[in-house]
Design a protein around this motif. Structure first.
Motif, PDB file in Angstrom:
ATOM      1  N   THR A 181       0.863  -1.189   0.000  1.00  0.00           N
ATOM      2  CA  THR A 181       0.000   0.000   0.000  1.00  0.00           C
ATOM      3  C   THR A 181       0.892   1.229   0.000  1.00  0.00           C
ATOM      4  O   THR A 181       2.124   1.136  -0.121  1.00  0.00           O
ATOM      5  N   ALA A 182       0.273   2.375   0.165  1.00  0.00           N
ATOM      6  CA  ALA A 182       1.051   3.620   0.130  1.00  0.00           C
ATOM      7  C   ALA A 182       1.990   3.727   1.316  1.00  0.00           C
ATOM      8  O   ALA A 182       3.065   4.322   1.227  1.00  0.00           O
ATOM      9  N   THR A 183       1.596   3.111   2.414  1.00  0.00           N
ATOM     10  CA  THR A 183       2.409   3.261   3.632  1.00  0.00           C
ATOM     11  C   THR A 183       2.997   1.968   4.144  1.00  0.00           C
ATOM     12  O   THR A 183       4.085   1.960   4.722  1.00  0.00           O
ATOM     13  N   GLU A 184       2.298   0.862   3.908  1.00  0.00           N
ATOM     14  CA  GLU A 184       2.741  -0.381   4.527  1.00  0.00           C
ATOM     15  C   GLU A 184       2.760  -1.511   3.493  1.00  0.00           C
ATOM     16  O   GLU A 184       2.228  -1.383   2.385  1.00  0.00           O
ATOM     17  N   THR A 185       3.382  -2.599   3.936  1.00  0.00           N
ATOM     18  CA  THR A 185       3.449  -3.818   3.134  1.00  0.00           C
ATOM     19  C   THR A 185       2.913  -4.960   3.966  1.00  0.00           C
ATOM     20  O   THR A 185       3.341  -5.155   5.122  1.00  0.00           O
ATOM     21  N   TYR A 186       1.998  -5.723   3.394  1.00  0.00           N
ATOM     22  CA  TYR A 186       1.369  -6.827   4.101  1.00  0.00           C
ATOM     23  C   TYR A 186       1.736  -8.151   3.401  1.00  0.00           C
ATOM     24  O   TYR A 186       1.905  -8.194   2.183  1.00  0.00           O
ATOM     25  N   VAL A 187       1.832  -9.204   4.198  1.00  0.00           N
ATOM     26  CA  VAL A 187       2.033 -10.575   3.688  1.00  0.00           C
ATOM     27  C   VAL A 187       0.731 -11.320   3.877  1.00  0.00           C
ATOM     28  O   VAL A 187       0.285 -11.535   5.018  1.00  0.00           O
ATOM     29  N   LYS A 188       0.139 -11.690   2.811  1.00  0.00           N
ATOM     30  CA  LYS A 188      -1.190 -12.312   2.854  1.00  0.00           C
ATOM     31  C   LYS A 188      -1.069 -13.775   2.479  1.00  0.00           C
ATOM     32  O   LYS A 188      -0.459 -14.114   1.465  1.00  0.00           O
ATOM     33  N   PRO A 189      -1.661 -14.673   3.286  1.00  0.00           N
ATOM     34  CA  PRO A 189      -1.644 -16.098   2.893  1.00  0.00           C
ATOM     35  C   PRO A 189      -2.599 -16.350   1.725  1.00  0.00           C
ATOM     36  O   PRO A 189      -3.566 -15.618   1.514  1.00  0.00           O
ATOM     37  N   LEU A 190      -2.270 -17.399   0.993  1.00  0.00           N
ATOM     38  CA  LEU A 190      -3.060 -17.780  -0.180  1.00  0.00           C
ATOM     39  C   LEU A 190      -3.834 -19.052   0.132  1.00  0.00           C
ATOM     40  O   LEU A 190      -3.363 -19.942   0.850  1.00  0.00           O
TER      41      LEU A 190
END
Length: 1815
Positions: free
Chosen positions: A373-382
């Motif tokens: 995103t503009a401010t953060e980075t997320y790790v999303k499971p699949l």
């Protein structure tokens, strides 16, 4: 006749029918009848009033070009293709500018090198349709104008890849490469690699290309291949992770699995293809007939050829194996939105190890993704589904990268540093596709086909316009389908692709929203776009070929082609170099990607800058269209005949669908809209001359054709007159054919009427003549009957008279004979009675004499027995008295003393006998010396025993009381004597029984002997049969060797020609390099030796330089051949030496055999002597044994101490040891006796005349002799003493077994010899195959390496041949040859010495005469002048020249054949050169001889090189070379060549030098000249053969050619000569006259004629086999007429038996094949018998191509062709279809004696040879 039409059908597409009722305008239905007899009515649409399409005439069916059909429409095209494909087995057909290729689904022999050579240089319409014809047209147009393109299209399984491959093979074969790098091989090597990584099995095709490619083949200024470049389009990446049922993944994966057992693939941990998810989904891992392991070897070889080394290959295979393991990674579901991979997943572990990445990182990012995103980075499971999709996306991405890397490296390997002058592009792209479910791939494919179809339509329209404008035909706009709106719908602004890209950029874009946008944008605004009724996720586009419904699902995903960036980051952290290289371009900006790069590009870090797949494909497609528009396109449309992959079976509905899709029908429609049928004026005149009258024929062909058309065709719009052609509307040619057929039918009726009238009148006249003849014969018969009656009456009287006389005479003779017989019998009876009486008396006297003698002898025997009996009685009485006295004396001590005294005497006598025996034993052989020593020791022991006995005697005197015990012992011994007598009687009885048994054994042995004799006879018979078989096998081997010698001669001459060609090319390249150096460096003027020698030819001042150059060049070309000749001579000498060694060994073996026989004879004599000695020893031993027994008995009978005493025990022990030793000696005697029996057998063999060599198995003879020896023994018991007979029998059995084993060994030897002969034949064949393989391999080498390799190979082959020949030579023949060679050498030496002696004598006489002249003092000057006359010297036939004048001599003799040389003596240069050579030989100057010969050879080579295209020059020097060679042989002094010489010619023989090596060099030079002569003839005859033998028609009008289409044969230009068979005959006459004029040997002229006629036959037959329009009855008649003219020419020139007629036999049989009846089985049998010179392929090809020209002919049925194939199935013949037109028969130069005397030759002054002096 009613019209024939086509009716539409749901199954067959179109059905043929015929009108049964005339149609009149206004009718609502047509009355039709189908071919099966069904009647029906066809309703006519009242609105359109469209009638069914008309059928073409039968003679137009099966045309090479569809545009030649009179009626051009869909059913006509379909029917023509079906007839050609199904019935004629022809897969290629022209349709205007398009080549239609139908996949046959089986291998057909039409792509060999001979087919390529046949199409090379030919115009496109001159031969039958073929992919090679299109390739040749593109190649020629590239050389003339601009770049070319070949567009190959079609659906999957239609054969696009194969067609493109054959086109590239044609370019590689025809053009070759300009460098030594063999670029054409590398271009062809790219095919197996691309097929491995880009082709896969589908339901429609086993080798379907799943990508499009465009290959640009680059050419230099000389139009040689210098490189290539490949562009690929739209790889089907989804196949890597998914395959439908009955489909496979890409071939490379299955090749890896099939090669997993190899050691280098063990680290990849692969297995069966069924073990991997990526390769087992289709359930069909194996393709029938394809070996994946072998294909893997081909792929690896191709990689190596393209410069990809083994390291890179293993890295590639490592990545591919990792993809297989990645597909097997199992993802476990953790929850609805998350998933995981187990930590010990085996396949993921292997994947990480192979790719060099961390297991934890890869397993984590396969189940997770990173969101920014503009401010953060997320790790999303699949989820599990998304994780599997991410895994598959990674596999597809890696494979796409690997595919791009391989393509880039192939382009790098094919790239050339030389500037490209032009190119030919080959586009192999997918055709129009429509399936049940169509997705993004089908959309792109159909989009590309829309673009190609637009370009195709424009090109066809342009060609039509150019043709009309060139012929000045009024141009009218032709309406054709324009698919530009459909293309705009797809690629225009806000089109389908733009909307797809826009939806891909939307955050929440989906397939459903994109479908709604499509509906809103195009649904009611475009007629080409539609929506399915029952679906909201699909859309329909109306393409040029058909409507296609596309499913929107998956469009956005495939267009975006996304992959997880984190997975790519993990791969970039790998230590695997190749993997890093694959992803090295990830960091490049998107703008750096060019349109030439691969369509599937990876995901960029910034997605906004990434191009979608659709955008990339559109850009590359625009670039492709720009490239194609800049070239001249050639179209190949591939058709898939059926979906079952059945060979030569067509599904009409599938074919029609593809014809519509590929644009063939559009071409037909465009052509039919104008003037599709086009004829030249001459062709129209030849075909339709029947419609003209004699007055209508004008000198102006154009006006004549105009008048005819105006007469027969009233509508002027149906045709147009151009400058060189007549243009017809559709259907007009059929109308003209109908008029022509009607005219011919009327003419036939008139001819039949006239012939029938003539036949009827002829029959009437014949009947009238027959009636008159019958009357005449009847009356004559009656008269003859009357005469015969009168003659019979007179004859009867004469017969009666003679009969009565004969009876009377016979009766008298019988009476006389009876009386004589009675007298004879009576006198004989009396004589016999007298004889019997005398004989009786004689016998009585004889009987009386014998009886009286018998009685006297009987009385004598009785008296003798009585006397003997009386004597025995008296002696018995005396003995009894003596016994009583002895009994009395025995009781006294004095008697015992006397007895001891007698014993001492006997012991002393025994001692003396032992000493004597010891002396005799010393004289025996070494084998019995041990016996003598033992007996001496025994005698000594007996002496000691005697001493002890003496002591015992003294003691016995003291001990007298021991006498009673001795008496008791004596009685005991008597009892034992009685028992021994009884035992003796028992033994005798046993001997009798044993004798009987022995007789039985002998009888059994006799039976065995008889059986062995029969076996011996059988074995002898078997040996005879084997000898016959061996002789037959040797004969076959001899014939095979002769054929091999001929093949070797052909191969040697072909190698010689190849060597000459390479040498000339080397010289040309050297000259080019020299010229380039001169051009590049003008300041430094540097001339090459070869260039200077060529320039000095026309400059008189450079003669000395030329001489120097020739002397230098002497050691360049000739040195190699001389070295070879010397090497061959050394090898021959080695061969002779080895042969002599073998002969010596054979003689030594024979001497050893003789010595062995002698030693055996001497041994037999020694054995006889030893046998006598053994008998003496045996008798002596028996005597000793009896003496010892008597001694023992005497000892026991005396009053000595008892048995228990010590002396007695010692004596018994010594006696027992002596007996044991005697038993040992007896056994030795038995062994010696058995050995003597064997020696006796051998002696009998020798006496009987049998030898081991003559009778290999003397088993029966030995058995018979041994049996006779046994039977000849008088006493069986004596013979069998101590078991000797059994020992002999055992020896016999051993002998028999030994002989049987010898016989088996001999049989094995025979079998081994046969095997050796078979192996020798196989070895010769293998050598031939190796020779051919070496030739093909040597052509790939550089020039210098090729020359060295050929020389090395030739030396090796000659060495091996000599060694093999030495090992196989016959000893007797080799000895005879050695003796003859020695005798010839001695004769040569004697002749040379005699010649030298004569020369020295002459020199001495000249020297003495000169000395006498010097010694004579000058006298006073005479008063009047006296004239001095010079004596005319005798000319010796020699020409003297100064050293260094060789260049002047050769410059004057290198004459032009025309002009001066024609008026001279034939072979004059050869005679002059030989006379100069004789003087050099006479002067004993070896350097001058060498310089002269080498300069001559090089000068002739130079002339042939400069003027090799002039037949007269080549023939002139061929004749002079042969004459020079014959002179060297005739004057060599060898007996084989001088036997026809005159005494004067024998005096002119060479005396100092042996020039046999130079003879071989001159023979090779003559071979080169002959081959150049053949090439000159071929170049002169080649343009004449096809026009003269096939195309020119002597019978014009009725036998005119059929209509042709757009690809018609190229007509001659106005100024170009028209060749006929007379032109060929004139050229042959010119050749023959030139050869006769130059005095070429007659045998050589015959060989030249054979070669000429072979060229004519091969070229004519090859063109006949490749041209359907030439296979007709009329053309067979024309060919036979032309062949007859050739045979008449042979008769005219006196060459009927030279073998040239046999060369025409295949052509004659092909012409007969075109004319004979071809219907029934009897016709097939006759045809097979007739066509013995044609192969099965050629016969079937002619029958398949047979085409009726007129309606009265019929096509050959398929069943008849199959019958022919069945009858010819067992033939052993060449698999090639065409004859080898470049074949040059091996030439021989038989020696021709010249009667011309050298001293009579006069040198003309015009030759400017004044510097030569006659000697």
């Amino acid at each position: 006749y009613y019209a024939r039409v086509w009716l539409p059908d749901a199954v067959e597409a179109w059905k043929p029918a015929e009108l049964t009722k005339d149609y009149t305008p206004g009718d609502r239905a047509l009355c039709l009848q189908l071919e099966d007899g069904t009647n029906l009515e066809h309703k006519i649409d009242p609105q359109t009033n469209s009638l069914p399409p008309l059928r073409n005439p039968d003679i137009l069916v099966g045309e090479n070009d569809l545009t030649a059909l009179s009626y051009l429409h869909e059913p006509a095209v379909l029917h023509n293709l079906k007839v050609r494909f199904v019935e004629s087995k022809i897969i290629y057909t022209y349709c205007g500018i398009v080549l239609v290729a139908i996949n046959p689904y089986e291998s057909i022999p039409i792509y060999d090198h001979d087919i390529i050579n046949a199409y090379s240089g030919q115009n496109m319409g001159d031969m039958d349709p073929h992919i090679f014809a299109v390739a040749e047209e593109a190649y020629k147009q590239m050389a003339r104008s601009r770049n070319q393109s070949i567009i190959v299209s079609g659906e999957s399984g239609a054969g696009k890849t194969v067609s493109a491959k054959y086109a590239m093979r044609y370019f590689a074969t025809v053009s070759g490469s300009s460098s030594e790098a063999n670029v054409e091989e590398r271009v062809l090597a790219s095919s197996p690699i691309m097929e491995a990584i880009g082709n896969a099995k589908t339901t429609r095709n086993d080798n379907s290309s799943r990508f499009g490619k465009y290959i640009e083949i680059g050419f230099d200024k000389n139009y040689h291949i210098i490189g290539a470049n490949m562009r690929t389009y739209l790889l089907e990446k989804s196949r890597v992770v998914f395959q439908a049922t009955e489909e496979r993944n890409y071939h490379i994966f299955y090749q890896l699995c099939a090669s997993s057992h190899l050691p280098e693939f063990k680290p990849l941990q692969l297995g069966n293809a069924d073990d991997f998810h990526c390769t087992n989904q289709g359930g069909s891992p194996v393709i029938e007939g394809v070996d994946d392991a072998k294909e893997m070897c081909s792929t690896r070889k191709a990689f190596s050829l393209l410069g990809i080394n083994e390291t890179y290959q293993m890295d590639l295979f490592q990545i591919l194996a990792a993809l297989l393991h990645l597909g097997n990674v199992e993802v476990e579901e953790r929850s609805a939105d998350s998933s995981t991979i187990l930590p010990d997943n085996t396949h993921l572990t292997v994947f990480c190890e192979l790719m060099g990445v961390a297991y934890q990182d890869m397993s984590h990012w396969l189940c997770h993704r990173k969101l920014k995103t503009a401010t953060e980075t997320y790790v999303k499971p699949l989820s599990k589904v998304h994780a599997i999709n991410a895994r598959d996306a990674l596999a597809k991405h890696i494979y796409a990268k690997l595919f791009s890397w391989i393509v880039d490296h192939i382009n790098e390997a094919l790239r050339s540093a030389v500037k490209q002058h032009s190119f030919i592009g080959v586009l192999d792209i997918y055709g129009f596709e429509t399936f049940h479910i169509n997705s993004f791939e089908q959309f792109c494919i159909n989009y590309a086909n829309e673009k190609l179809q637009q370009q195709f339509n424009m090109h066809v329209f342009k060609l039509e316009q150019e043709e009309y404008m060139k012929e000045d035909i009024p141009w009218t706009l032709i309406d054709f389908y324009d698919n530009h709106p459909c293309i705009n719908l797809i690629e225009a602004k806000m089109g389908v692709l733009d909307l797809l890209d826009e939806e891909c950029k939307m955050p929440k874009g989906s397939d459903d929203t994109w479908a709604q946008k499509l509906y809103n944008t195009f649904l009611k605004k475009s007629d080409l776009f539609d929506k399915p009724r029952m679906s909201n996720k699909a859309f329909i586009i109306l393409h040029f070929a058909d409507k296609v419904e596309y499913q929107c699902e998956g469009f956005l995903e495939k267009n975006k082609d996304t992959v997880n960036e984190e997975q790519i980051t993990v791969l970039k952290l790998s230590k695997f170099d190749l993997l890093l290289e694959l992803f090295s371009d990830e960091e490049k900006p998107a703008g750096s990607l060019t349109s030439r790069s691969k369509m599937t590009r990876p995901v960029q870090a910034q997605r906004d800058h990434k191009k979608t797949v659709g955008t990339q494909f559109r850009n590359s497609l625009h670039l492709l269209m720009e490239t194609l528009n800049g070239t001249t396109p050639h179209y190949v449309r591939c058709i898939k005949p059926n979906d079952l992959k059945s060979p030569f079976m067509m599904d009409p509905m599938r074919a029609v669908q593809q014809l519509r899709a590929c644009g063939v029908l559009e071409t037909i429609r465009i052509s039919a809209a104008g003037f599709p049928s086009r004829w030249t004026y001459q062709e129209f005149f030849n075909r339709y001359r029947v419609l003209m009258k004699l007055k209508d024929i004008l000198s102006d062909r154009k006006q004549t054709c105009r008048n005819v058309l105006e007469k027969w065709v009233q509508d002027q719009d149906k045709y147009q007159f151009g400058k060189s052609k007549i243009f017809f509307r559709a259907g007009q040619v059929a109308y003209l054919e109908k008029l022509r057929s009607d005219k011919l039918k009327k003419a036939c009726v008139r001819i039949q009427k006239t012939i029938r009238c003539w036949l009827t009148r002829k029959r009437y006249l014949r009947m009238r003549q027959a009636a008159i003849t019958i009357q005449k014969n009847t009356r004559g018969y009656q008269a003859r009957c009357l005469v015969a009656f009168l003659r019979r009456t007179r004859a009867a009287v004469i017969i009666q008279r003679n009969q009565r006389m004969l009876v009377a005479r016979r009766r008298y003779q019988q009476q006389r004979s009876a009386s004589i017989t009675m007298q004879r019998l009576l006198r004989a009876y009396q004589a016999r009675q007298t004889y019997r009486k005398l004989l009786y008396e004689h016998k009585v006297l004889t009987i009386q004499r014998w009886v009286r003698g018998w009685l006297a002898r009987r009385r004598c025997r009785r008296s003798l027995r009585a006397v003997v009996y009386l004597q025995s009685c008296v002696r018995r009485m005396a003995a009894r008295r003596e016994l009583r006295k002895l009994r009395v004396e025995a009781r006294s001590v004095e008697h015992f003393k006397k007895l001891n005294v007698g014993m001492e005497n006997k012991i002393m006598q025994l001692q003396r006998k032992v000493d004597e025996q010891h002396k005799e034993n010393r004289e025996l052989s070494e084998r019995l010396r041990t016996v003598e020593r033992s007996r001496a020791a025994e005698s000594e022991r007996l002496g000691g025993e005697v001493e002890r006995l003496r002591v015992a005697e003294e003691e016995s005197r003291v001990k007298a009381d021991g006498v009673p015990s001795l008496l008791e012992q004596l009685s005991f011994l008597r009892q034992e004597l009685e028992t021994t007598r009884e035992e003796k009687e028992a033994i005798r009885e046993e001997a009798r029984t044993y004798r009987v048994d022995t007789e039985k054994v002998v009888s059994e042995l006799n039976e065995n002997n008889r059986s062995l004799i029969t076996e011996k006879d059988d074995m002898n018979q078997l040996i005879q049969e084997q000898r016959q078989q061996i002789s037959k096998a040797q004969a076959k081997v001899g014939m095979q060797l002769e054929s091999d010698i001929r093949e070797e001669r052909d191969h040697y001459q072909s190698l010689l020609s190849e060597y000459t060609r390479l040498k000339e090319r080397h010289a040309d390249l050297k000259e080019e390099m020299t010229i380039s150096v001169i051009t590049n460096k003008p300041g430094r003027r540097r001339t090459d030796s070869n260039h200077s020698s060529n320039e000095s030819e026309g400059t008189p001042s450079s003669e000395s330089a030329e001489g120097r150059n020739s002397s230098v060049k002497t050691h360049s070309s000739t040195r190699i051949l001389l070295k070879l000749q010397r090497r061959v001579t050394e090898l021959e000498q080695d061969k002779q030496t080895l042969q002599r060694h073998l002969d010596k060994r054979e003689e030594a073996q024979q001497d050893q055999v003789k010595n062995a026989e002698k030693q055996r004879t001497a041994g037999r004599a020694e054995l006889d002597l030893e046998a006598l000695k053994r008998q003496e020893l045996e008798s002596e031993n028996k005597r000793l044994k009896t003496n010892l027994a008597e001694l023992r008995q005497s000892l026991t009978s005396t009053s000595s101490p008892g048995p228990g005493s010590a002396p007695y025990n010692v004596l018994l022990e010594q006696l027992n040891s002596s007996n044991e030793e005697l038993e040992v000696r007896k056994e030795e005697v038995l062994l010696l006796r058995s050995h003597m029996v064997r020696q006796e057998v051998l002696k009998h063999n020798k006496v009987g005349g049998s030898s081991p060599k003559r009778y290999p198995n003397s088993l029966c003879t030995e058995s018979l002799i041994l049996t006779s020896v046994i039977l000849s023994t008088p006493d069986y018991h004596k013979l069998n003493e101590d078991g000797e007979l059994w020992l002999a029998y055992d020896g016999l059995k051993e002998t028999n077994s030994l002989l049987v084993s010898q016989l088996q060994v001999q049989d094995r030897r025979h079998e081994e010899e046969l095997e050796e002969l078979r192996e020798e034949v196989l070895r010769v064949r293998e050598e031939n195959r190796q020779q051919q393989q070496f030739l093909s391999q040597s052509l790939l080498l550089p020039q210098e390496a090729r020359i060295e390799a050929s020389l090395h190979h030739e030396i090796t082959r000659l060495t091996s041949d000599n060694l093999v020949g030495t090992s196989q030579g016959c000893y007797s023949t080799s000895i005879l040859q050695d003796l003859m060679e020695q005798q010839e050498k001695q004769d040569k030496m004697i002749r040379k010495l005699k010649k030298q002696l004569k020369v020295y004598v002459k020199r001495v006489e000249e020297y003495e005469a000169g000395g006498q002249m010097e010694r004579v003092a000058p006298g006073p000057e005479p008063r009047s002048p006296v004239g001095i006359t010079r004596k005319e010297r005798d000319f010796q036939g020699m020409l003297e020249y100064r050293r260094g004048d060789e260049s002047k001599l050769l410059k004057s003799l290198v004459l032009k054949p025309r002009g001066v040389a024609v008026n001279f003596l034939p072979g004059l240069p050869a005679y002059i050169l030989f006379m100069c050579l004789r003087h050099a030989d006479y002067s004993n100057d070896d350097q001058r001889v060498s310089v002269l010969l080498n300069s001559t050879i090089n000068s002739i080579k130079g002339v042939i090189k400069r003027r090799g295209d002039d037949f007269e020059t080549v023939s002139f020097w061929l004749a002079n070379t042969c004459r020079f060679l014959h002179c060297l042989k005739q004057y060599s002094g060898e007996e084989a060549f001088v036997k026809n010489n005159t005494p004067r010619q024998n005096e002119h023989c060479l005396c100092n030098f042996d020039l046999s090596e130079y003879r071989q060099v001159l023979s090779d030079l003559a071979i080169q000249n002959y081959q150049q002569l053949v090439r000159c003839m071929e170049e002169a005859l080649q343009p004449m053969i096809v026009p003269g033998m096939l195309e020119h028609e002597n019978f014009q009008g009725v036998l005119g050619s059929k209509p042709t289409g757009l690809r018609k044969r190229t007509s001659s230009c106005p100024g170009e000569a028209v060749y006929t068979v007379d032109s060929i005959l004139q050229q042959l006459s010119l050749f023959h006259a030139t050869l006769i004029q130059h005095d070429v040997d007659p045998e050589l002229i015959k060989q030249v004629c054979v070669q000429q006629f072979y060229i004519i036959c091969s070229v004519t037959l090859n063109n006949l086999l490749l041209r359907k329009d030439m296979c007709s009855w009329s053309k067979g008649l024309q060919i036979r007429y032309n062949v007859w003219q050739l045979e008449e020419w042979l008769e005219e020139k006196g060459l009927p038996d030279c073998g040239a007629k046999e060369m025409l036999e295949p052509l004659i049989q092909a012409a007969q094949l075109l004319q004979v009846k071809k219907k029934t089985d009897e016709d097939a049998q006759a045809l097979c018998t007739m066509c013995s010179a044609l192969t099965t392929l050629q016969i079937v090809k002619v029958l398949t191509l047979y085409t009726p020209v007129i309606e009265f002919e019929e096509r050959v049925s398929i069943s008849f062709i199959r019958t022919i194939q069945a009858l010819l199935k067992g033939r052993v013949e060449s698999p090639l279809l065409l004859m080898d037109t470049k074949k040059i028969f091996s030439v021989t130069f038989p020696f021709t004696h010249s009667p011309l005397a050298l001293e009579t030759i006069q040198i003309p002054s015009s030759l400017n040879l004044g510097f030569l002096t006659r000697v």
